[in-house]
Design an enzyme around this catalytic site. Structure first.
Site, short mmCIF file in Angstrom:
data_model
loop_
_atom_site.label_atom_id
_atom_site.label_comp_id
_atom_site.label_asym_id
_atom_site.label_seq_id
_atom_site.Cartn_x
_atom_site.Cartn_y
_atom_site.Cartn_z
N CYS A 132 0.94 -1.30 0.11
CA CYS A 132 0.13 -0.05 0.00
C CYS A 132 0.77 1.24 -0.03
O CYS A 132 0.42 2.13 -0.60
CB CYS A 132 -0.96 0.05 1.20
N HIS A 244 -3.10 6.63 4.27
CA HIS A 244 -1.80 6.57 4.46
C HIS A 244 -1.31 7.93 4.15
O HIS A 244 -1.75 8.45 2.92
CB HIS A 244 -0.88 5.47 3.86
#
Length: 341
Positions: A132, A244
């Site tokens: 990710c 994130h």
């Protein structure tokens, strides 16, 4: 005509997001199967907002023959047990785990970055989805790499707890509640308290002091952008549920001003540039949730090195970092190799 699609790990956080995105993007589907472990077999799960419910099938007894593609979102142990079985049955696997990412016969794909590499999937009939934190970073780096060649990257990540799964999200919620009422916040999923704290430790430690998460960013970026790109990463878990963030410093081979970089990034696929030099003129994780884009803010020149740039990068890790990228790979696979008459 559409495709016959399997989602493995369909009841997990990423699996559910895959189903939602397949529906949102109106992926051409003739038949879809939601597959999970025996614990979830027989449960019913929504297929996005289509109003359709899918009955979860037991992975242990599922026959992949006759299916076009399978999106795996159940972790490395499940992929190790079933991905090659599916691939050998003629069902192309798009795997979200780390198991195949560094296999030289398995392409590691971010469609906006290295779409042509998908042509190598036939060696194993498997395509890997990157980590990710890597996925959003290489989306941001690719246009700069094309314009001025990325030489070195220094990145510090601020990674949400959803990257560690549902239990990690529950732990953040529980610890936050416990602290407010005066109860002790005992860590179970994480090594230390995550609520109102940050933890500079994601995945296992390696002999050289890096964590596996940091190694993944280094190795995967080199595989996607090229082996000459140098990367050093510090990966940190933060008390954010989804989204994130990354502070990225880039050293380029050739001169590229912040003004020119801004123009390039503004036109780049998959990127949304939000960079106003004023209060609130940047994107935070809360604002990126549910969005497809990788957001870039705080772009500026770094005067401490030749040809240096620094910027802030934010993305929904359950989407671009996992489910969305997998669906985009499926779309790319369909366009280039599995076109239906």
């Amino acid at each position: 005509m559409g495709y016959k699609v399997v989602v493995v790990g369909a009841t997990g956080t990423v699996g559910r997001e895959m189903l939602a995105i397949l529906a949102e993007r109106e992926f051409p589907i003739d038949e879809i199967a939601a597959v999970a472990s025996s614990r979830s077999a027989g449960d019913r799960i929504e297929f996005g907002e289509t109003g359709k419910e899918l009955k979860v099938k037991n992975l242990e007894h599922f026959d992949f023959a006759g299916w076009d593609m399978a999106l795996f979102a159940a972790g490395s142990s499940v992929s190790k047990a079933y991905a090659e079985k599916a691939a050998k049955a003629g069902c192309t696997v798009i795997d979200n785990s780390s198991l195949f990412r560094m296999d030289p016969d398995v392409p590691l794909i971010v469609p906006e970055v290295n779409a042509d590499a998908i042509d190598g999937y036939k060696a194993r009939n498997i395509i890997a989805n990157p980590n990710c934190s890597t996925a959003q970073m290489v989306v941001a780096l690719k246009p700069l790499h094309d314009a001025a060649t990325v030489k070195r990257v220094v990145v510090a990540t601020y990674q949400s707890v959803s990257g560690a799964g549902r239990e990690a999200m529950d732990e953040l919620f529980k610890q936050s509640r416990d602290i407010f009422v005066g109860d002790p916040a005992e860590p179970e999923v994480f090594t230390k308290q995550i609520a109102f704290n940050v933890i500079p430790h994601i995945d296992e430690f390696l002999d050289d002091g890096m964590t596996k998460e940091e190694y993944k960013m280094v190795a995967e970026t080199k595989k996607i952008l090229g082996p000459k790109v140098k990367v050093t990463a510090t990966c940190v878990r933060v008390p954010v549920f989804v989204g994130h963030s990354e502070a990225i410093n880039v050293e380029l081979e050739d001169e590229l001003s912040a003004k020119d970089a801004t123009k390039i990034l503004r036109e780049a696929p998959g990127i949304m540039l939000v960079d106003k030099r004023e209060d609130g003129g940047y994107v935070t994780p809360v604002e990126c949730v549910g969005d497809y884009a990788t957001f870039i803010s705080r772009l500026r020149e770094d005067p401490t090195v030749d040809n240096g740039l620094s910027f802030w990068c934010v993305s929904d890790n359950l989407r671009k970092g996992a489910a969305l990228n997998a669906v985009q790979i499926a779309e790319l696979l369909g366009r280039r190799h599995l076109q239906k008459a």
